[in-house]
Design an enzyme around this catalytic site. Structure first.
Site, PDB file in Angstrom:
ATOM      1  N   GLY A   1     -11.115   1.008  14.564  1.00  0.00           N
ATOM      2  CA  GLY A   1     -10.095   2.120  14.157  1.00  0.00           C
ATOM      3  C   GLY A   1      -9.188   1.957  14.601  1.00  0.00           C
ATOM      4  O   GLY A   1      -9.660   2.693  15.768  1.00  0.00           O
TER       5      GLY A   1
ATOM      6  N   HIS B   1       0.534   7.053  10.561  1.00  0.00           N
ATOM      7  CA  HIS B   1       1.267   6.403  11.635  1.00  0.00           C
ATOM      8  C   HIS B   1       1.954   5.681  11.295  1.00  0.00           C
ATOM      9  O   HIS B   1       2.431   5.122  10.584  1.00  0.00           O
ATOM     10  CB  HIS B   1      -0.075   5.031  11.623  1.00  0.00           C
ATOM     11  CG  HIS B   1      -1.855   5.562  12.616  1.00  0.00           C
ATOM     12  ND1 HIS B   1      -2.402   4.558  13.126  1.00  0.00           N
ATOM     13  CD2 HIS B   1      -2.072   6.206  11.872  1.00  0.00           C
ATOM     14  CE1 HIS B   1      -3.622   5.375  12.911  1.00  0.00           C
ATOM     15  NE2 HIS B   1      -3.635   6.355  12.551  1.00  0.00           N
TER      16      HIS B   1
ATOM     17  N   ARG C   1      -3.766   0.122   4.822  1.00  0.00           N
ATOM     18  CA  ARG C   1      -4.567   1.352   4.293  1.00  0.00           C
ATOM     19  C   ARG C   1      -3.331   2.219   4.443  1.00  0.00           C
ATOM     20  O   ARG C   1      -2.507   2.269   4.978  1.00  0.00           O
ATOM     21  CB  ARG C   1      -5.502   1.134   5.750  1.00  0.00           C
ATOM     22  CG  ARG C   1      -6.449   2.785   5.343  1.00  0.00           C
ATOM     23  CD  ARG C   1      -7.471   3.266   6.767  1.00  0.00           C
ATOM     24  NE  ARG C   1      -8.633   3.588   5.428  1.00  0.00           N
ATOM     25  CZ  ARG C   1      -9.294   4.055   6.255  1.00  0.00           C
ATOM     26  NH1 ARG C   1      -9.799   3.865   7.629  1.00  0.00           N
ATOM     27  NH2 ARG C   1     -10.935   5.079   6.072  1.00  0.00           N
TER      28      ARG C   1
ATOM     29  N   CYS D   1     -26.771  10.572   4.025  1.00  0.00           N
ATOM     30  CA  CYS D   1     -26.081  11.349   4.532  1.00  0.00           C
ATOM     31  C   CYS D   1     -25.318  12.876   4.074  1.00  0.00           C
ATOM     32  O   CYS D   1     -24.996  12.926   2.752  1.00  0.00           O
ATOM     33  CB  CYS D   1     -24.350  10.494   4.390  1.00  0.00           C
ATOM     34  SG  CYS D   1     -22.859  10.820   5.327  1.00  0.00           S
TER      35      CYS D   1
ATOM     36  N   CYS E   1     -20.695  12.253  13.504  1.00  0.00           N
ATOM     37  CA  CYS E   1     -20.098  11.531  13.787  1.00  0.00           C
ATOM     38  C   CYS E   1     -18.433  11.557  14.148  1.00  0.00           C
ATOM     39  O   CYS E   1     -18.352   9.737  14.517  1.00  0.00           O
ATOM     40  CB  CYS E   1     -20.746  10.161  13.163  1.00  0.00           C
ATOM     41  SG  CYS E   1     -19.989  10.816  10.736  1.00  0.00           S
TER      42      CYS E   1
ATOM     43  N   CYS F   1     -25.113   9.693  14.626  1.00  0.00           N
ATOM     44  CA  CYS F   1     -25.709  10.373  13.125  1.00  0.00           C
ATOM     45  C   CYS F   1     -26.811  11.875  14.271  1.00  0.00           C
ATOM     46  O   CYS F   1     -27.376  12.081  14.588  1.00  0.00           O
ATOM     47  CB  CYS F   1     -26.246   9.679  12.691  1.00  0.00           C
ATOM     48  SG  CYS F   1     -27.204  10.344  10.633  1.00  0.00           S
TER      49      CYS F   1
ATOM     50  N   ALA G   1     -37.847  18.154  14.573  1.00  0.00           N
ATOM     51  CA  ALA G   1     -37.981  17.146  16.156  1.00  0.00           C
ATOM     52  C   ALA G   1     -39.678  17.057  15.833  1.00  0.00           C
ATOM     53  O   ALA G   1     -39.986  15.703  16.043  1.00  0.00           O
ATOM     54  CB  ALA G   1     -38.197  18.039  17.473  1.00  0.00           C
TER      55      ALA G   1
ATOM     56  N   GLN H   1     -35.451  25.383  11.488  1.00  0.00           N
ATOM     57  CA  GLN H   1     -34.145  26.025  11.912  1.00  0.00           C
ATOM     58  C   GLN H   1     -33.189  25.632  10.754  1.00  0.00           C
ATOM     59  O   GLN H   1     -32.308  26.544  10.134  1.00  0.00           O
ATOM     60  CB  GLN H   1     -34.133  26.315  13.586  1.00  0.00           C
ATOM     61  CG  GLN H   1     -34.862  27.102  14.313  1.00  0.00           C
ATOM     62  CD  GLN H   1     -33.638  26.277  15.662  1.00  0.00           C
ATOM     63  OE1 GLN H   1     -32.989  27.163  15.950  1.00  0.00           O
ATOM     64  NE2 GLN H   1     -34.137  26.366  16.700  1.00  0.00           N
TER      65      GLN H   1
ATOM     66  N   ARG I   1     -23.491  24.756   4.511  1.00  0.00           N
ATOM     67  CA  ARG I   1     -24.258  23.760   5.649  1.00  0.00           C
ATOM     68  C   ARG I   1     -25.903  23.572   4.505  1.00  0.00           C
ATOM     69  O   ARG I   1     -26.435  23.304   5.128  1.00  0.00           O
ATOM     70  CB  ARG I   1     -24.375  24.672   6.816  1.00  0.00           C
ATOM     71  CG  ARG I   1     -23.573  24.157   7.294  1.00  0.00           C
ATOM     72  CD  ARG I   1     -23.213  25.448   8.522  1.00  0.00           C
ATOM     73  NE  ARG I   1     -24.080  24.562   9.550  1.00  0.00           N
ATOM     74  CZ  ARG I   1     -25.367  24.805  10.140  1.00  0.00           C
ATOM     75  NH1 ARG I   1     -26.101  26.357  10.358  1.00  0.00           N
ATOM     76  NH2 ARG I   1     -25.794  23.727  11.102  1.00  0.00           N
TER      77      ARG I   1
END
Length: 684
Positions: A69, A182, A230, A356, A362, A370, A404, A431, A441
Site C-alpha cells: 500500500g 495521491h 486505483r 470482521c 487494523c 485484528c 479472554a 465487557q 459498536r
C-alpha cells in the site's frame, strides 16, 4: 475443520469460486485482498514477516493478494505510514522470494506503486519538500507542496517506469498505479490542480500526467504484465472530481490501451473525516456503502473492476459478483480477521468464518493486528491454524466468559484438551456485552458469537450463572486453571468517588441517567464517549471532561473521528487536560473539582450526576485463593509466554498450573485480552 452442509447455491455454482482471467493471468476464484501498508516491512523492504502475513492468505485460498500500500517510487515520496520502497533496486530480490512463496499456493501477487505528492510530510524520510500539481496544502498531512515543474514531472514519470520494471523483475503478476488522492489523482482533480499550462484546466490536460506515467510503465514492462489503476469513482464533494469526470478519465486511459483493470474506490483521503467515512469506512458505516456506486461505474467501462470498502461478509461478496457489480471482490480487512475464508467456503464451512466486526485496530499504528485475531501479523510465532498438542487430554478450567476466557477455552480445546468454562453471568461476553448494547459498536458482539459457536463445536462444557469458588475449581481436578475474571470499575481513586456512577452502571441500565450529568474520562477509550452519546440521546444536559489532550486519545484514529463527529452532532463540547480530584455534596447536587494540569487552576462544576470512567481494577480474589494450591504460585513466565513455549510447572506442591489473563491482570483492551489467552493456551 468441520464441514457443514453445502448451502443452497452449491459449491460448483458459487459465483465466488468461479475462475477469472485477465490476459494470460488466471485467478482461481473471485476473492482478493487489496494493497495496504501492513506495518511489517523492514527499511522499506517486504521481509520474511511481511511475506508470511500475505502467504497465510494464499494458503487460505485467496485468488489475489495485493501488497505494498502506497509503495514509493521517488525519494520525495516519503515513508509516512510504513510503506515499501520500490524506488530502490534492492527490492527486486525480496520480490523474487515473495512471488515464489505466494505462487506455490496458486495465488497471484500484485504491488501498488505511487507517489504521494502532497500527501507526504517534509520531515519524513529524506526531509525533502513534498510536491504536487499546485502549491495547495493537504489538511491531513499538513504540507504545502512545491508546484512541480516540467523537470519534476519527467523525473517522476521515469521513476514510475523504473519501479514497474523492478516489480516485473521481481516475478509478481502485475501492479496497480495509485491515483486517487495521491499525485496522479491530485493532477486529475480540479480542486487540487489549479495549473494553467498543458497539465491543468480541461480534464484531458489534467489526465496528461496519468497518461505519461502509464505510457512509461507500459514501455518498461510490456503488454503481458498486468497494469491497473486505483481510481476514485467520485470524490464525493462539490468542486472535486465528479462521477462523470472520473468515468471520462478512465475512458481516456482505455482509449490509449493502457489499463488492464480498475481498482475502484470512493471519495477522498485528504482529511481524517474523508478518509474514514469514504475510503476506509469502519464500524459506524453500513456494509459495503459504495458497492452499488462502483457497480454503476463498472457498467460504463470495458476493463475489469475490483473494489474494497467494508465488504466483510460472504453474502455481500457473493451479491457483488453474482449481480455483475464487480469482477473481483476485495475482502481485505475480512482476511485480516480470517485468512482462511476461501478454504472454509470451499469446504462448505462458511458459518465458521471468523467475522470482521468493522473495528479499525487494523488501521491503527498496531496494524495489521485484528481486534480479535491475534495471529494476524504474528504468523511466525502464533499460527492461525491451531495444532493438536502432543500432550492433549489435559483438564483445563477457565473462569470467566469474556473475550479472554472465551479465547482461552477455544484455543485450549483446539489443542485437544478437556475444557470447562465457568461464567458468573447468564450470558457469555463480559465487557463486550456492555460495549455492544447500543449505537455503532453493536457489531462487536460478533467477537462473542463466533467464539460461543466454536466452543459448542469443540464440545467445551460452558456453565453459565455459576459463580465459581475455589472448591468448585478443585472439584474439577484440573491440570491448568486460567483466571479470566476481568475487572471491576475503578471507583476508589478520589475522595467522593462513592457518590459517583460508573460508566458500567449506565451502559448496563442498572442506573438511570439524570437530566444534568458530568462525565469524566480518565482513559481515552470508548466507554465514556459512549455514555456521553447515550445521555445526549436521552435529552440530558451533558458536560464532558477528560484528562487527555484530545477526545478518545487511546483509540485508533478512525474511531476518534466517529466520536468527534458524534460529539459535534450532539453539541457536546469536551474540556481537556483536567483531572477530577474530588466529588462532594452541594445542597442536593454534586460538585466536582477539576484541576487543570497546565495552569494549576481548579474549577468546581455542579451537576445532578457524576459518571466516571477510570479503567478497571482486577477482579482477582479467586486467583489469590487458588495460588497456594498451584504448582507455579500463579506465576506466568514472560520468557516462555513470548517464545510460545509451555509454561514451567514451578516448585509448588499443587497439581495444577494457575494463570490469569486479560483485565484480571490489568485494565487493557479486547485485543490484549485475546492475545494473552492465545499465547498462553497455544502452548498448552
Amino acid at each position: 475443520m468441520q464441514v457443514a452442509t453445502v448451502n443452497s447455491i452449491g459449491l460448483s455454482n458459487d459465483p465466488l469460486l468461479k475462475p477469472f482471467a485477465i490476459k494470460g493471468v488466471t485467478f482461481r476464484n473471485r476473492i482478493m485482498s487489496t494493497s495496504h501498508a501492513c506495518g511489517l516491512e523492514s527499511d522499506g523492504m517486504p521481509v520474511e514477516r511481511y511475506q508470511r502475513y500475505h502467504e497465510e492468505k494464499a494458503k487460505g485460498g485467496l485468488a489475489l493478494t495485493m501488497f505494498g500500500g502506497s509503495s514509493n517510487v521517488s525519494p520525495d515520496s516519503p515513508n509516512v505510514f510504513r510503506q515499501l520502497n520500490v524506488g530502490n533496486d534492492a527490492i527486486v530480490a525480496h520480490l523474487q522470494s515473495f512471488s515464489a512463496r505466494i505462487h506455490q499456493h496458486d495465488t497471484r501477487l500484485m504491488c501498488q506503486i505511487t507517489h504521494l505528492g502532497r500527501r507526504g510530510e517534509f520531515w519524513a524520510s529524506n526531509w525533502l519538500p513534498t510536491i504536487g500539481p499546485s502549491p495547495l496544502r493537504e489538511p491531513l498531512h499538513r504540507n504545502f507542496p512545491k508546484e512541480m515543474d516540467r523537470h519534476d514531472i519527467d523525473r517522476v514519470v521515469k521513476d514510475f517506469g523504473d519501479a514497474a520494471w523492478r516489480c516485473k523483475e521481481g516475478g509478481i503478476d502485475g501492479i496497480e498505479v495509485m491515483a486517487a488522492s495521491h499525485l496522479i489523482g491530485q493532477f486529475m482533480s480540479p480542486s487540487t490542480n489549479r495549473r494553467t499550462d498543458s497539465f491543468g484546466g480541461s480534464l484531458e490536460n489534467r489526465c496528461r500526467f496519468a497518461r505519461m506515467v502509464l505510457e512509461e510503465v507500459r514501455r518498461r514492462v510490456g503488454d503481458d504484465f498486468l497494469v491497473g489503476i486505483r481510481h476514485t469513482v467520485d470524490e464525493g464533494t462539490d468542486g472535486w472530481l465528479t462521477f462523470d469526470e472520473s468515468l471520462a478519465a478512465i475512458h481516456l486511459l482505455e482509449r490509449d490501451g493502457l489499463l488492464d483493470f480498475v481498482n475502484a474506490i470512493y471519495g477522498r483521503m485528504d482529511t481524517d473525516v474523508a478518509l474514514t467515512t469514504h475510503n476506509m469506512p469502519g464500524m459506524a458505516s453500513p456494509i459495503a456503502p459504495w458497492l452499488e456506486r462502483v457497480g454503476s461505474f463498472k457498467r460504463e467501462i470495458g476493463v475489469p473492476v475490483f473494489h474494497a470498502a467494508r465488504i466483510s461478509d460472504i453474502a455481500t461478496a457473493r451479491h457483488a459478483i453474482r449481480d455483475g457489480l464487480l469482477d473481483m471482490v476485495a475482502m481485505t480487512r475480512a482476511h485480516i480477521a480470517d485468512p482462511y475464508i476461501v478454504r472454509k467456503l470451499e469446504a462448505g464451512a462458511e458459518h465458521s468464518i471468523r467475522p470482521c466486526v468493522g473495528a479499525t485496530q487494523c488501521q491503527s499504528p498496531l496494524r495489521p493486528a485484528c481486534i480479535h485475531n491475534p495471529s494476524s501479523g504474528r504468523e511466525a510465532t502464533l499460527p492461525h491454524q491451531i495444532e493438536r498438542s502432543a500432550q492433549a487430554g489435559k483438564k483445563v478450567v477457565v473462569i470467566g466468559g469474556g473475550p479472554a476466557g472465551l479465547e482461552a477455552a477455544r484455543v485450549s480445546a483446539s489443542r485437544g484438551h478437556r475444557v470447562v468454562l465457568f461464567e458468573a453471568g447468564p450470558k457469555l461476553g463480559g465487557q463486550i456485552l456492555l460495549a455492544s448494547r447500543s449505537g455503532w459498536r453493536r457489531d462487536l458482539i460478533g467477537i462473542v458469537d463466533w467464539r460461543a459457536q466454536e466452543l459448542e463445536r469443540l464440545e467445551v462444557s460452558v456453565r453459565l450463572d455459576t459463580y465459581a469458588d475455589d472448591e468448585d475449581v478443585l472439584r474439577e481436578d484440573p491440570d491448568v486453571v486460567v483466571i479470566a475474571t476481568g475487572g471491576t470499575p475503578d471507583m476508589e481513586w478520589i475522595p467522593g468517588a462513592d457518590r459517583c456512577t460508573s460508566v458500567w452502571d449506565v451502559l448496563s441500565g442498572n442506573v438511570q441517567l439524570k437530566s444534568d450529568v458530568v462525565i469524566y474520562d480518565g482513559t481515552g477509550r470508548n466507554p465514556a464517549a459512549q455514555v456521553a452519546e447515550m445521555a445526549a440521546l436521552a435529552g440530558s444536559k451533558v458536560r464532558f471532561f477528560s484528562s487527555d489532550g484530545f477526545l478518545a486519545q487511546e483509540l485508533p484514529y478512525a474511531e476518534r473521528v466517529i466520536w468527534k463527529k458524534r460529539f459535534y452532532e450532539h453539541a457536546i463540547s469536551p474540556v481537556f487536560d483536567v483531572e477530577l480530584t474530588e466529588v462532594s455534596n452541594a445542597g442536593g447536587r454534586l460538585a466536582g473539582s477539576f484541576f487543570n494540569i497546565y495552569t494549576g487552576d481548579v474549577q468546581v462544576i455542579e451537576a445532578e450526576q457524576f459518571i466516571i470512567e477510570h479503567g478497571t481494577l482486577p477482579f482477582d480474589s479467586l486467583y489469590h485463593e487458588l495460588r497456594e494450591y498451584s504448582s507455579n504460585d500463579g506465576v506466568t513466565s514472560l520468557n516462555e509466554l513470548l517464545a510460545g513455549k509451555q509454561q514451567p510447572n514451578g516448585t509448588g506442591a499443587g497439581k495444577f498450573q494457575l494463570h490469569r489473563i486479560g483485565d484480571a491482570v490489568a485494565s487493557r483492551n479486547i485485543h490484549a485480552a485475546i492475545l494473552d489467552a492465545a499465547r498462553l493456551c497455544g502452548a498448552l
